[in-house]
Design a protein around this motif. Structure first.
Motif, PDB file in Angstrom:
ATOM      1  N   LEU A  72      41.103  27.553  31.043  1.00 20.99           N
ATOM      2  CA  LEU A  72      41.685  28.607  31.855  1.00 20.99           C
ATOM      3  C   LEU A  72      40.619  29.362  32.620  1.00 20.99           C
ATOM      4  O   LEU A  72      39.421  29.160  32.421  1.00 20.99           O
ATOM      5  N   SER A  73      41.060  30.287  33.475  1.00 22.65           N
ATOM      6  CA  SER A  73      40.138  31.095  34.258  1.00 22.65           C
ATOM      7  C   SER A  73      39.271  31.939  33.345  1.00 22.65           C
ATOM      8  O   SER A  73      39.720  32.474  32.338  1.00 22.65           O
ATOM      9  N   SER A  74      38.004  32.075  33.697  1.00 22.58           N
ATOM     10  CA  SER A  74      37.077  32.900  32.940  1.00 22.58           C
ATOM     11  C   SER A  74      36.611  34.051  33.815  1.00 22.58           C
ATOM     12  O   SER A  74      37.016  34.188  34.951  1.00 22.58           O
ATOM     13  N   SER A  75      35.743  34.888  33.264  1.00 22.42           N
ATOM     14  CA  SER A  75      35.262  36.033  34.014  1.00 22.42           C
ATOM     15  C   SER A  75      34.450  35.585  35.225  1.00 22.42           C
ATOM     16  O   SER A  75      33.641  34.673  35.142  1.00 22.42           O
ATOM     17  N   PHE A  76      34.699  36.223  36.351  1.00 20.18           N
ATOM     18  CA  PHE A  76      33.967  35.906  37.577  1.00 20.18           C
ATOM     19  C   PHE A  76      33.787  37.175  38.373  1.00 20.18           C
ATOM     20  O   PHE A  76      34.733  37.935  38.571  1.00 20.18           O
ATOM     21  N   ASN A  77      32.565  37.422  38.813  1.00 17.84           N
ATOM     22  CA  ASN A  77      32.277  38.627  39.560  1.00 17.84           C
ATOM     23  C   ASN A  77      32.048  38.286  41.019  1.00 17.84           C
ATOM     24  O   ASN A  77      31.326  37.339  41.331  1.00 17.84           O
ATOM     25  N   SER A  78      32.657  39.051  41.919  1.00 16.61           N
ATOM     26  CA  SER A  78      32.530  38.768  43.345  1.00 16.61           C
ATOM     27  C   SER A  78      31.096  38.859  43.828  1.00 16.61           C
ATOM     28  O   SER A  78      30.763  38.338  44.891  1.00 16.61           O
ATOM     29  N   ALA A  79      30.222  39.494  43.037  1.00 17.07           N
ATOM     30  CA  ALA A  79      28.813  39.584  43.409  1.00 17.07           C
ATOM     31  C   ALA A  79      28.172  38.201  43.502  1.00 17.07           C
ATOM     32  O   ALA A  79      27.194  38.015  44.233  1.00 17.07           O
ATOM     33  N   SER A  80      28.714  37.217  42.772  1.00 20.87           N
ATOM     34  CA  SER A  80      28.172  35.854  42.840  1.00 20.87           C
ATOM     35  C   SER A  80      28.351  35.274  44.237  1.00 20.87           C
ATOM     36  O   SER A  80      27.463  34.598  44.761  1.00 20.87           O
ATOM     37  N   VAL A  81      29.499  35.530  44.847  1.00 18.42           N
ATOM     38  CA  VAL A  81      29.740  35.071  46.209  1.00 18.42           C
ATOM     39  C   VAL A  81      28.887  35.863  47.188  1.00 18.42           C
ATOM     40  O   VAL A  81      28.302  35.313  48.130  1.00 18.42           O
ATOM     41  N   GLU A  82      28.798  37.165  46.965  1.00 16.75           N
ATOM     42  CA  GLU A  82      28.010  38.012  47.857  1.00 16.75           C
ATOM     43  C   GLU A  82      26.527  37.635  47.814  1.00 16.75           C
ATOM     44  O   GLU A  82      25.835  37.685  48.840  1.00 16.75           O
ATOM     45  N   ALA A  83      26.034  37.239  46.636  1.00  8.38           N
ATOM     46  CA  ALA A  83      24.639  36.801  46.521  1.00  8.38           C
ATOM     47  C   ALA A  83      24.414  35.520  47.317  1.00  8.38           C
ATOM     48  O   ALA A  83      23.382  35.341  47.965  1.00  8.38           O
ATOM     49  N   TRP A  84      25.393  34.606  47.264  1.00  7.51           N
ATOM     50  CA  TRP A  84      25.292  33.373  48.049  1.00  7.51           C
ATOM     51  C   TRP A  84      25.307  33.690  49.539  1.00  7.51           C
ATOM     52  O   TRP A  84      24.537  33.107  50.310  1.00  7.51           O
ATOM     53  N   LEU A  85      26.141  34.606  49.952  1.00  7.08           N
ATOM     54  CA  LEU A  85      26.211  34.998  51.358  1.00  7.08           C
ATOM     55  C   LEU A  85      24.875  35.554  51.844  1.00  7.08           C
ATOM     56  O   LEU A  85      24.467  35.305  52.980  1.00  7.08           O
ATOM     57  N   ALA A  86      24.202  36.293  50.979  1.00 10.86           N
ATOM     58  CA  ALA A  86      22.910  36.875  51.355  1.00 10.86           C
ATOM     59  C   ALA A  86      21.874  35.791  51.639  1.00 10.86           C
ATOM     60  O   ALA A  86      20.953  36.000  52.441  1.00 10.86           O
ATOM     61  N   GLN A  87      22.033  34.628  51.001  1.00 12.94           N
ATOM     62  CA  GLN A  87      21.113  33.514  51.205  1.00 12.94           C
ATOM     63  C   GLN A  87      21.581  32.561  52.294  1.00 12.94           C
ATOM     64  O   GLN A  87      20.868  31.618  52.638  1.00 12.94           O
ATOM     65  N   ASN A  88      22.771  32.802  52.813  1.00 17.78           N
ATOM     66  CA  ASN A  88      23.350  31.918  53.827  1.00 17.78           C
ATOM     67  C   ASN A  88      23.884  32.753  54.988  1.00 17.78           C
ATOM     68  O   ASN A  88      25.099  32.966  55.117  1.00 17.78           O
TER      69      ASN A  88
ATOM     70  N   PRO B 159      50.956  42.765  43.709  1.00 20.00           N
ATOM     71  CA  PRO B 159      51.330  44.167  43.545  1.00 20.00           C
ATOM     72  C   PRO B 159      50.396  44.986  42.658  1.00 20.00           C
ATOM     73  O   PRO B 159      50.344  46.201  42.761  1.00 20.00           O
ATOM     74  N   VAL B 160      49.640  44.345  41.746  1.00 20.82           N
ATOM     75  CA  VAL B 160      48.853  45.127  40.786  1.00 20.82           C
ATOM     76  C   VAL B 160      47.357  44.981  40.987  1.00 20.82           C
ATOM     77  O   VAL B 160      46.578  45.634  40.303  1.00 20.82           O
ATOM     78  N   GLY B 161      46.923  44.137  41.900  1.00 23.39           N
ATOM     79  CA  GLY B 161      45.499  44.006  42.190  1.00 23.39           C
ATOM     80  C   GLY B 161      44.709  43.206  41.187  1.00 23.39           C
ATOM     81  O   GLY B 161      43.473  43.270  41.178  1.00 23.39           O
ATOM     82  N   PHE B 162      45.375  42.424  40.332  1.00 22.32           N
ATOM     83  CA  PHE B 162      44.644  41.626  39.341  1.00 22.32           C
ATOM     84  C   PHE B 162      43.938  40.448  39.990  1.00 22.32           C
ATOM     85  O   PHE B 162      42.906  39.997  39.518  1.00 22.32           O
ATOM     86  N   PHE B 163      44.499  39.931  41.091  1.00 23.53           N
ATOM     87  CA  PHE B 163      43.886  38.853  41.844  1.00 23.53           C
ATOM     88  C   PHE B 163      43.235  39.404  43.101  1.00 23.53           C
ATOM     89  O   PHE B 163      43.636  40.439  43.626  1.00 23.53           O
ATOM     90  N   ARG B 164      42.228  38.677  43.588  1.00 26.55           N
ATOM     91  CA  ARG B 164      41.530  39.074  44.811  1.00 26.55           C
ATOM     92  C   ARG B 164      41.489  37.913  45.800  1.00 26.55           C
ATOM     93  O   ARG B 164      41.522  36.744  45.398  1.00 26.55           O
ATOM     94  N   LEU B 165      41.390  38.269  47.063  1.00 27.09           N
ATOM     95  CA  LEU B 165      41.203  37.297  48.131  1.00 27.09           C
ATOM     96  C   LEU B 165      39.869  37.559  48.806  1.00 27.09           C
ATOM     97  O   LEU B 165      39.571  38.695  49.176  1.00 27.09           O
ATOM     98  N   MET B 166      39.065  36.495  48.931  1.00 22.63           N
ATOM     99  CA  MET B 166      37.799  36.567  49.654  1.00 22.63           C
ATOM    100  C   MET B 166      37.842  35.541  50.776  1.00 22.63           C
ATOM    101  O   MET B 166      38.158  34.375  50.558  1.00 22.63           O
ATOM    102  N   HIS B 167      37.542  36.003  51.985  1.00 25.29           N
ATOM    103  CA  HIS B 167      37.640  35.164  53.185  1.00 25.29           C
ATOM    104  C   HIS B 167      36.261  35.099  53.828  1.00 25.29           C
ATOM    105  O   HIS B 167      35.737  36.104  54.308  1.00 25.29           O
ATOM    106  N   LEU B 168      35.658  33.902  53.830  1.00 27.00           N
ATOM    107  CA  LEU B 168      34.339  33.672  54.398  1.00 27.00           C
ATOM    108  C   LEU B 168      34.483  32.850  55.675  1.00 27.00           C
ATOM    109  O   LEU B 168      35.357  31.973  55.745  1.00 27.00           O
ATOM    110  N   CYS B 169      33.638  33.115  56.653  1.00 27.79           N
ATOM    111  CA  CYS B 169      33.700  32.378  57.911  1.00 27.79           C
ATOM    112  C   CYS B 169      32.294  32.009  58.352  1.00 27.79           C
ATOM    113  O   CYS B 169      31.370  32.812  58.259  1.00 27.79           O
ATOM    114  N   ARG B 170      32.145  30.767  58.812  1.00 29.08           N
ATOM    115  CA  ARG B 170      30.869  30.311  59.354  1.00 29.08           C
ATOM    116  C   ARG B 170      30.795  30.670  60.834  1.00 29.08           C
ATOM    117  O   ARG B 170      31.717  30.411  61.595  1.00 29.08           O
ATOM    118  N   SER B 171      29.683  31.261  61.232  1.00 34.04           N
ATOM    119  CA  SER B 171      29.526  31.672  62.626  1.00 34.04           C
ATOM    120  C   SER B 171      29.127  30.484  63.503  1.00 34.04           C
ATOM    121  O   SER B 171      28.767  29.423  63.003  1.00 34.04           O
TER     122      SER B 171
END
Length: 218
Positions: free
Chosen positions: A177-193, A206-218
């Motif tokens: 099943l899903s485990s703990s994941f922090n959005s900082a991991s994606v943000e750290a990758w973005l800083a290197q890319n 409705p309760v904010g338990f899930f998140r959406l992250m949208h990345l775009c290549r320039s």
């Protein structure tokens, strides 16, 4: 497809495959209702630009009917049992926009470089231990101006909720099943890319338990 390979293995893959053999027959009934709203958000964002979509962790194909028909969808998963159910849906329900479903490791994909306009990651990034390798591989197969859309149980909290999720992580992984994941991991990758930008990072109703992250290549 070429035979490009990334020297990265998910140490939990065999454990996850075993768990998915158990979950496959009941996955839709257990998760379909709870994930439906977030899956709609994902499909709407992914389908905003018609083109070729790669869904990583397609599972039983719960998101397939939500993508616009003009989009061309390819899916991968590590579980043959999950994919067999997705393939049955494609045949039974006539999803003609599905181009192929493959058993494949997300960190070791065999697609050519710059193959897809959009990469869809529904509730899978929490299960892949090396976020950097996963996103590197996504970037490799993504076309210029392409986008990556992530929907998952993503925590950006360092307080009690974050500690609880991290404590539960080994148990969740042992069940596939899903485990703990922090959005900082994606943000750290973005800083290197720097070719990629974070367009959106928000909690979903409705309760904010899930998140959406949208990345775009320039």
């Amino acid at each position: 497809m070429n035979m490009h390979a990334v020297e990265q293995e998910n140490p939990n893959s065999e454990k996850q495959k075993k768990a998915y053999r158990f979950w496959a027959p009941i996955y839709d009934e257990v998760y379909g209702f709870f994930l439906k709203s977030a899956q709609h958000e994902l499909a709407n964002r992914v389908g905003a630009t018609a083109g070729s979509i790669l869904e990583i962790g397609i599972g039983t194909g719960l998101v397939l009917p939500l993508y616009p028909k003009e989009c061309q969808v390819t899916g991968i998963d590590i579980s043959d049992e999950m994919l067999s159910r997705a393939r049955k849906k494609v045949l039974d329900d006539g999803y003609n926009n599905v181009k192929g479903l493959y058993t494949m490791d997300a960190c070791n994909m065999t697609f050519d470089d710059e193959s897809f306009d959009t990469i869809s990651l529904p509730f899978v990034i929490t299960l892949i231990p090396d976020t950097e390798s996963l996103l590197d591989e996504c970037a490799r197969v993504l076309k210029p101006k392409g986008q990556i859309v992530i929907v998952s149980k993503i925590s950006n909290a360092d307080g009690a909720i974050g500690r609880l999720q991290r404590a539960f992580s080994p148990i969740a992984q042992s069940c596939g099943l899903s485990s703990s994941f922090n959005s900082a991991s994606v943000e750290a990758w973005l800083a290197q890319n720097p070719a990629f930008k974070l367009l959106e990072n928000r909690a979903l109703p409705p309760v904010g338990f899930f998140r959406l992250m949208h990345l775009c290549r320039s």
